[in-house]
Design a protein around this motif. Structure first.
Motif, short mmCIF file in Angstrom:
data_model
loop_
_atom_site.label_atom_id
_atom_site.label_comp_id
_atom_site.label_asym_id
_atom_site.label_seq_id
_atom_site.Cartn_x
_atom_site.Cartn_y
_atom_site.Cartn_z
N LEU A 131 0.82 -1.20 0.00
CA LEU A 131 0.00 0.00 0.00
C LEU A 131 0.86 1.26 0.00
O LEU A 131 0.40 2.33 -0.38
N GLY A 132 2.11 1.13 0.46
CA GLY A 132 3.01 2.28 0.44
C GLY A 132 2.79 3.28 1.55
O GLY A 132 3.25 4.43 1.46
N ARG A 133 2.14 2.88 2.62
CA ARG A 133 1.82 3.81 3.70
C ARG A 133 2.86 3.82 4.81
O ARG A 133 2.70 4.50 5.83
N GLY A 134 3.95 3.05 4.65
CA GLY A 134 5.02 3.06 5.64
C GLY A 134 4.91 2.01 6.71
O GLY A 134 5.76 1.93 7.61
N ASP A 135 3.86 1.18 6.66
CA ASP A 135 3.72 0.10 7.63
C ASP A 135 3.21 -1.15 6.92
O ASP A 135 3.23 -1.23 5.70
N THR A 168 12.29 -5.48 0.70
CA THR A 168 10.92 -4.99 0.70
C THR A 168 10.90 -3.51 1.06
O THR A 168 11.64 -3.07 1.95
N ARG A 169 10.05 -2.75 0.39
CA ARG A 169 9.95 -1.32 0.64
C ARG A 169 8.53 -0.99 1.11
O ARG A 169 7.56 -1.29 0.42
N LEU A 170 8.44 -0.36 2.26
CA LEU A 170 7.12 -0.03 2.82
C LEU A 170 6.61 1.32 2.34
O LEU A 170 5.43 1.64 2.54
N SER A 171 7.47 2.10 1.71
CA SER A 171 7.11 3.41 1.17
C SER A 171 7.70 3.54 -0.23
O SER A 171 8.66 2.82 -0.58
#
Length: 469
Positions: A352-356, A409-412
C-alpha cells in the motif's frame, strides 16, 4: 494486473490541454506544410511532446478523454481517427521530429506480458498457464511474438492465467486457462491462441482477474464471466440458467452476464483475485467480491451494505472525482483527478506504500503532497509514475520486481533510477513492465517463464526489451 488506458495531449510541463485525436492529428499534419519554414526550436519541441503524449498512456493529469475507447456513437469515427494519427506519425518520422515508437499499451499478469505497438499489432511473451508450484519452468528463450501480423488491436489485459483483448473492429478475444470459464469457450481446456467471445463488435475495455473476466461495451454497460464469487452478476436467475445450459455445476458463469444496477454507465474496470473494482462515468468508485477473505461490504457504510439485496457493486466512499484504478492480488489503488493516490486492502508486504504493514479496510492517501500520473499493481508490489515522469515502486521485492537493484521490501515509495521519461507501467505476479515516452519497453523482476522478454533468470533493474526496438 492490468491498467486502464486513456488518451491525452501535453503541450508543455505546466499546461495540460485536451484535444480530440482528429483535431490533434490535423494540427500535426499541418507541420508538413510549414516544415520547410524555419521553425523555432521551442515549437518543434512542443510538437514532438504533443505527439508522444498522444500515445496511449495510463492516467493523465487532467480529466481524460477516455480511451477505453469512445462511445458507440464514435466507434466508426475512431477507426478514421486512427488513420489520421498514423499519417501524422509518418509525417513526423519523415521530418525527423520524433523517433520510432515501439510500445503503446502494456499489460502484465502472472508470468505473461503483452504490448500493443504503435502499428496496433499485439505482441506477447512469457507463459499464461505456468504455475511455479506445480510445473517445471518453461523455455525462457522465446521472446516477444505477434498475435497475428495483420490483426489490429486497441486494448489488452492480462489476468493470472489468461488474457483478453479487443480488436479495432470492437470484437472481444481471449486465450489462456479456462478452468473457471474465464475464456468463455466451454469446457475447461486451455486455449493457446485468441478465440472470439460471442459475436458482438461493441466491446471497449477489458480486465482479467485470477479466474474471472470483465469487459465494458461502448454503451457503458459492464459484463462479467468466469468465477462468479468475484463477478457477482445481478441476474442470479439468468446466471443459473446459463450454467444449467452449459452443464456447469460450479460457481462460474460460462458466458458474459450484465453487472451492476440497470442503467449504470461504467468508465473503467479492474480485477483482483476474487474481487472487482470499477469506475462509473460519474466519477464514483464501486467494488464487489472479496478481498483477503473479507467481503467488500466492510468498505462501505453499514447501512448501505445492509440495504444491498445482492452481493453486487457497493460504493466506496462518496467522492465523485476518482480518475483511474489498479488492482493487485488482494489490494487496490485509485487516483483522484487531482493526482492524489489512495490505497487499501492487504498490506503484508508494504504494497500500500503507507510506511507500515497493517491492513487498510478503507482508502488511505499515499505520499500526501505528491501528484501521480499512472499506477499498476502486481501480486504484492506496486509501480507508479509521477507527473514529472519519474518512476517509483514499493512493496514485495524478493524477485527484484521493484527495480531498485535490491531484493529488499519497501514499505514506502522509492524512486527507480533517475530518468524522468517514464509514461506507463504494468505489473505481473513477480515482474514489472514500463514504457518510456519514446515508446521503448522495459522489464525487470522474475523471469521463470520468459515474461521479461529475454533469456535472463531475473533482473533487479529495468532492462530494455530489445526485440521490440
Amino acid at each position: 494486473m492490468p491498467v486502464s488506458i486513456q488518451l491525452y495531449v501535453i503541450l508543455n510541463h505546466k499546461q495540460a490541454k485536451l484535444f480530440g485525436p482528429v483535431t490533434t492529428a490535423l494540427k500535426l499534419c499541418c507541420l508538413k506544410v510549414s516544415a520547410f519554414l524555419v521553425w523555432p526550436a521551442t515549437l518543434l519541441r512542443q510538437a514532438r511532446s504533443c505527439f508522444l503524449s498522444m500515445q496511449y498512456s495510463c492516467f493523465p493529469p487532467r480529466v481524460p478523454f477516455n480511451a477505453g475507447l469512445l462511445s458507440s456513437v464514435r466507434l466508426k469515427a475512431q477507426r478514421k481517427q486512427a488513420s489520421f494519427v498514423g499519417m501524422a506519425s509518418f509525417l513526423l518520422l519523415s521530418l525527423g521530429l520524433i523517433g520510432p515508437v515501439s510500445g503503446q499499451i502494456v499489460a502484465a499478469g502472472g508470468t505473461y506480458t503483452a504490448v500493443i505497438r504503435a502499428d496496433s499489432t499485439l505482441w506477447s511473451w512469457g507463459n499464461l498457464t505456468y504455475d511455479p508450484g506445480w510445473e517445471s519452468p518453461p523455455d525462457r528463450k522465446t521472446g516477444p511474438a505477434p498475435q497475428g501480423h495483420t490483426v489490429r488491436w486497441q486494448s489488452v489485459a492480462v489476468g493470472e492465467h489468461h488474457a483478453l483483448a479487443v480488436r479495432r473492429d470492437g470484437t472481444l478475444w481471449a486465450w489462456g486457462s479456462n478452468a473457471r470459464g474465464q475464456v468463455c469457450l466451454g469446457g475447461t481446456a486451455r486455449v493457446s491462441s485468441p478465440v472470439q467471445i460471442k459475436s458482438a463488435s461493441t466491446w471497449r475495455q477489458v480486465a482479467g482477474g485470477y479466474s474471472h473476466s470483465l469487459a465494458i461495451r461502448t454503451d457503458g454497460t459492464l459484463w462479467g464471466w468466469g468465477y462468479n464469487r468475484a463477478v457477482q452478476t445481478r441476474d442470479v436467475k439468468a446466471a443459473n440458467q446459463a450454467r444449467s445450459a452449459a452443464g456447469s455445476k460450479t460457481a462460474s458463469l460460462p458466458a458474459p452476464m450484465p453487472l451492476g444496477p440497470p442503467g449504470a454507465s461504467w468508465r473503467s474496470v479492474a480485477a483482483g483475485e476474487r474481487y472487482t473494482l470499477a469506475l462509473r462515468s460519474d466519477g464514483t468508485l464501486w467494488a464487489w467480491g472479496q478481498i483477503e477473505d473479507r467481503s467488500v461490504e466492510t468498505w462501505a457504510d453499514p447501512q448501505q451494505a445492509a440495504s444491498i439485496p445482492w452481493r453486487g457493486p457497493i460504493q466506496i466512499g462518496t467522492s465523485t472525482s476518482w480518475q483511474s484504478i489498479a488492482v493487485g492480488y488482494d489490494y487496490a489503488l485509485a487516483l483522484q483527478q487531482d493526482g492524489t493516490l489512495w490505497a487499501w486492502g492487504n498490506n503484508e508486504h508494504g504494497q500500500l506504500g503507507r510506511g507500515d504493514q497493517s491492513y487498510a479496510p478503507n482508502p488511505v492517501q499515499i505520499s500526501p503532497g505528491v501528484r501521480w500520473q499512472c499506477l499498476a499493481a502486481g501480486r504484492s508490489h506496486t509501480l507508479a509514475v509521477r507527473r514529472d515522469g519519474t518512476l517509483w515502486a514499493w512493496g514485495h521485492n524478493d524477485e527484484g520486481q521493484l527495480g531498485d537493484g535490491t531484493t529488499s521490501t519497501r514499505l514506502s515509495p522509492v524512486q527507480i533510477g533517475t530518468d524522468s521519461a517514464w509514461r506507463s507501467v504494468a505489473a505481473g505476479r513477480f515482474h514489472s513492465v514500463a514504457v518510456k515516452r519514446d515508446g521503448t519497453v522495459w522489464t525487470w523482476g522474475n523471469n521463470d517463464a520468459g515474461q521479461l522478454g529475454n533469456s535472463a533468470e531475473s533482473t533487479r533493474s529495468p532492462q530494455l526489451v530489445s526485440a521490440l526496438r
